[in-house]
Design an enzyme around this catalytic site. Structure first.
Site, mmCIF file in Angstrom:
data_model
loop_
_atom_site.group_PDB
_atom_site.id
_atom_site.type_symbol
_atom_site.label_atom_id
_atom_site.label_comp_id
_atom_site.label_asym_id
_atom_site.label_seq_id
_atom_site.Cartn_x
_atom_site.Cartn_y
_atom_site.Cartn_z
ATOM 1 N N CYS A 91 -9.622 -33.141 -23.591
ATOM 2 C CA CYS A 91 -11.033 -32.818 -23.819
ATOM 3 C C CYS A 91 -11.115 -31.880 -25.019
ATOM 4 C CB CYS A 91 -11.603 -32.136 -22.577
ATOM 5 S SG CYS A 91 -13.301 -31.583 -22.774
ATOM 6 N N CYS A 205 -14.278 -36.601 -29.315
ATOM 7 C CA CYS A 205 -14.563 -36.460 -27.878
ATOM 8 C C CYS A 205 -13.832 -37.628 -27.240
ATOM 9 C CB CYS A 205 -16.061 -36.554 -27.616
ATOM 10 S SG CYS A 205 -16.453 -36.712 -25.849
ATOM 11 N N HIS A 207 -14.293 -39.266 -24.693
ATOM 12 C CA HIS A 207 -15.118 -40.335 -24.119
ATOM 13 C C HIS A 207 -15.404 -41.453 -25.143
ATOM 14 C CE1 HIS A 207 -15.959 -37.471 -20.898
ATOM 15 N NE2 HIS A 207 -16.570 -38.426 -20.237
HETATM 16 N N1 DGL Z 1 -14.466 -35.637 -23.126
HETATM 17 C C1 DGL Z 1 -14.926 -34.381 -23.580
HETATM 18 C C2 DGL Z 1 -14.394 -34.068 -24.997
HETATM 19 O O1 DGL Z 1 -13.411 -34.601 -25.444
HETATM 20 C C3 DGL Z 1 -16.376 -34.023 -23.547
HETATM 21 C C4 DGL Z 1 -17.405 -34.559 -22.632
HETATM 22 C C5 DGL Z 1 -18.334 -33.489 -22.045
HETATM 23 O O2 DGL Z 1 -19.322 -33.072 -22.692
HETATM 24 O O3 DGL Z 1 -18.032 -33.066 -20.935
HETATM 25 O O4 DGL Z 1 -14.940 -33.232 -25.666
#
Ligand code: DGL
Length: 292
Positions: A91, A205, A207
């Protein structure tokens, strides 16, 4: 960059005995699966535990203090419970803030995920690079320091999206998503300046790799989308086995004989049972839900 370098070779001996290592991969939601699938490729025999802090999602909306306290507390408990050989914070929103504190607090190596600004700056020919991330990640001093250190010759546009991580969550949970919302969120990444156009966009990110096919379809022109997941997986391999072993892995790649992987475990901090589509997505990533 994209990975946060950690001199973890001291730990390599811990897993040299032949026992498959256990790696705990953590994210605010299911985005970290984009990192997990590369860790699985790099370390096919590793035991994987995936933890999604869905009770705290989205991290992009949390204050810095709340995020540090939450992730440090959770990781301390998770590491005590699972005793992994290494931890991956999959993350960017958390890694750009919590890594120094986590490394001080945890007895295992911690590999982070931070915006891949250096490879993007090396790759651009137009000199126009965009970083697509959560509002938290684009606001971090850490992100600005990466740009200062590695992208001085490029013009970097930071694009903070408060919607894309949620749209990726929805997609993995089998819900329909609105393409026009995706198009609106990525639009600021595309910059024209002095006859040049953005040619590289960093997926900052975890995601977003689950939306890349839509990004490609909805983009006003073609760009390179940089996903650091494979580099993070290589870093995990190096931290566990050392540089020399990694060179062997790199040479042999997928051809290397490996023990069959056991299914990993996925846990959700909310305790809510995942939707059938998400259970299927987890299974495609070699994960069973902790409640199974
Ligand atoms: N997957 C997370 C990242 O790499 C962020 C998603 C969230 O806002 O929780 O920053």
């Amino acid at each position: 960059m994209g990975i946060d370098l950690f001199a973890g070779t001291a730990y390599a001996t811990r897993v040299m005995s032949g026992r498959p290592p256990k790696v705990l991969i953590f994210d605010s939601g299911v985005g970290g699966l984009s990192v997990l699938r590369e860790v699985r490729r790099a370390l096919p025999a590793a035991g994987l535990v995936y933890v999604a802090d869905d009770a705290g999602f989205p991290y992009g909306a949390l204050t810095e203090t709340a995020l540090v306290e939450r992730v440090t507390g959770l990781m301390t408990r998770l590491v005590a419970f699972h005793s992994p050989d290494a931890v991956v914070i999959a993350c960017n929103t958390a890694s750009t803030l919590v890594l120094p504190g986590l490394r001080a607090a945890l007895p295992v190596p911690v590999i982070g995920t931070v915006p891949a600004i250096k490879p993007a700056a090396e790759r651009t020919t137009s000199g126009l690079v965009s970083v697509l991330a959560t509002p938290g990640t684009v606001a971090r001093d850490y992100t600005r320091a990466l740009i200062e250190a590695h992208a001085r010759g490029a013009e970097v546009t930071l694009v903070g999206s408060s919607r894309l991580a949620g749209l990726a969550e929805a997609r993995l949970r089998g819900q329909p998503i609105d393409n026009s919302a995706v198009e609106r969120e990525i639009a600021p990444c595309f910059v024209r300046r002095d006859g040049q156009r953005t040619d590289v966009v960093v997926l900052a990110c975890t995601h977003y790799p689950f939306l890349t096919d839509l990004f490609e379809r909805l983009a006003p022109w073609r760009v390179a989308w940089i996903d650091p997941a494979a580099a993070i997986a290589r870093r995990v391999h190096t931290v566990l086995y050392g540089e020399e072993a990694f060179e062997r892995y790199d040479d042999e790649g997928d051809e290397a004989p490996v023990a069959p992987a056991l299914p990993g475990r996925a846990e959700f901090t909310s305790g809510r049972p995942p939707e059938p589509a998400l259970v299927a997505a987890l299974a495609r990533h070699g994960l069973l839900c902790a409640a199974d």
